[in-house]
Scaffold this active site. Structure first.
Site, PDB file in Angstrom:
ATOM      1  N   GLY A  38       0.811  -1.837  -0.003  1.00  0.00           N
ATOM      2  CA  GLY A  38      -0.169  -0.066  -0.497  1.00  0.00           C
ATOM      3  C   GLY A  38       0.772   1.609   0.343  1.00  0.00           C
ATOM      4  N   ASP A  59      10.694  -6.807  -2.303  1.00  0.00           N
ATOM      5  CA  ASP A  59       9.182  -7.153  -1.308  1.00  0.00           C
ATOM      6  C   ASP A  59       9.116  -8.955  -1.936  1.00  0.00           C
ATOM      7  OD1 ASP A  59       6.199  -7.819  -0.974  1.00  0.00           O
ATOM      8  OD2 ASP A  59       6.348  -5.657  -0.653  1.00  0.00           O
ATOM      9  N   ARG A  70      -5.980  -1.239  -2.806  1.00  0.00           N
ATOM     10  CA  ARG A  70      -4.850  -0.177  -2.092  1.00  0.00           C
ATOM     11  C   ARG A  70      -3.536  -0.108  -2.628  1.00  0.00           C
ATOM     12  NH1 ARG A  70      -5.261  -4.620   1.205  1.00  0.00           N
ATOM     13  NH2 ARG A  70      -3.490  -4.588   2.007  1.00  0.00           N
ATOM     14  N   CYS A 191      -2.143  -4.595   7.608  1.00  0.00           N
ATOM     15  CA  CYS A 191      -3.324  -3.938   7.291  1.00  0.00           C
ATOM     16  C   CYS A 191      -4.239  -5.552   7.285  1.00  0.00           C
ATOM     17  CB  CYS A 191      -3.570  -3.913   6.256  1.00  0.00           C
ATOM     18  SG  CYS A 191      -2.840  -2.444   5.856  1.00  0.00           S
TER      19      CYS A 191
END
Ligand SMILES: [Zn+2]
Length: 257
Positions: A38, A59, A70, A191
């Site tokens: 995000g 990542d 998002r 999240c």
């Protein structure tokens, strides 16, 4: 810069605090973006578009359907792809002149230290406390400025930690790590467990990208302290963050009184 580059970056070059010299500094710089979710999505897109010459996007996750609400660097067709590669492709579509390296393993230990050392600036776009402490420690050890952002539910925050500034605190001054034996609350920022409203990550990620552009181009002055944003009321607040002389990470830093 050739004519195409002068045209591409003209709206930044015409700004007095940036001008051609600042744009050239941006083009010569290398930012490490850790996390391509995000926060990392707007960070990667804006830094590539703004003309940061080199990006490393790290990542180890793959894109899932629930990310698309998002994480705007990824599209429907990217589900199942590695986020670092999907975000790299999205950023290259905006600006093919940006040199982008996708790192698809989780950066820690020696690999993290080397990646931080190779960059001019680091953006923490992760959602785990353990990663945040490791990134902070590496930035302090390697003397690299860290632009830290966080967003959860309706609330966001931003801070810049610059070990080149003797007055600047570090992430561990702001959030002292738990003592040995105490569990690290790794779920609080996530999240996946807590939910987050879509535009909030865009707001905080864009704020991180702005601070990075300023630091790398030499425009303005770095953000001081901690800024928090309450999306339910629209209220920003700013807190002073003094450096902690007893901080286990930066307390022994050179230049300390
Ligand atoms: Zn500290």
């Amino acid at each position: 810069m050739n004519d195409q580059a002068l045209l591409r970056y003209s709206r930044q070059i015409m700004l007095d605090p940036i001008e051609i010299e600042g744009q050239e500094r941006l083009l010569a710089s290398h930012a490490l973006v850790i996390g391509a979710g995000g926060l990392g999505s707007p960070v990667a897109l804006y830094l590539a578009a703004a003309g940061v010459g080199r990006l490393t996007l790290a990542d180890d996750d793959a894109v899932e359907l629930s990310n698309l609400q998002r994480q705007v660097a990824h599209g429907q067709a990217d589900i199942g792809r590695l986020k670092a590669e999907s975000a790299r492709d999205a950023a290259l579509a905006l600006n093919p002149d940006c040199r982008i390296t996708a790192v698809t393993e989780r950066l820690d230990g020696e690999a993290l230290a080397l990646a931080v050392q190779a960059a001019d600036l680091v953006l923490d776009c992760t959602d785990r406390f353990a990663s945040r402490y490791a990134i902070n420690a590496a930035c302090q050890a390697e003397g690299r400025p860290l632009v830290s952002g966080a967003a959860i539910r309706f609330g966001g925050q931003l801070a810049v930690f610059d070990p080149r500034d003797p007055e600047s605190p570090c992430y561990a001054c702001l959030y002292p790590p738990s003592k040995p034996g105490e569990p690290v609350d790794d779920e609080e920022l996530r999240c996946a467990e807590n939910g987050v409203v879509a535009p909030l990550v865009g707001l905080i990620g864009s704020f991180q990208a702005l601070e990075a552009v300023k630091l790398l181009s030499g425009a303005g002055s770095a953000h001081q302290g901690l800024s928090t944003f309450d999306g339910l009321t629209g209220e920003w607040r700013r807190f002073r963050v003094p450096r902690d002389p007893a901080c286990p990470v930066c307390g022994q830093r050179c230049g300390q009184d």
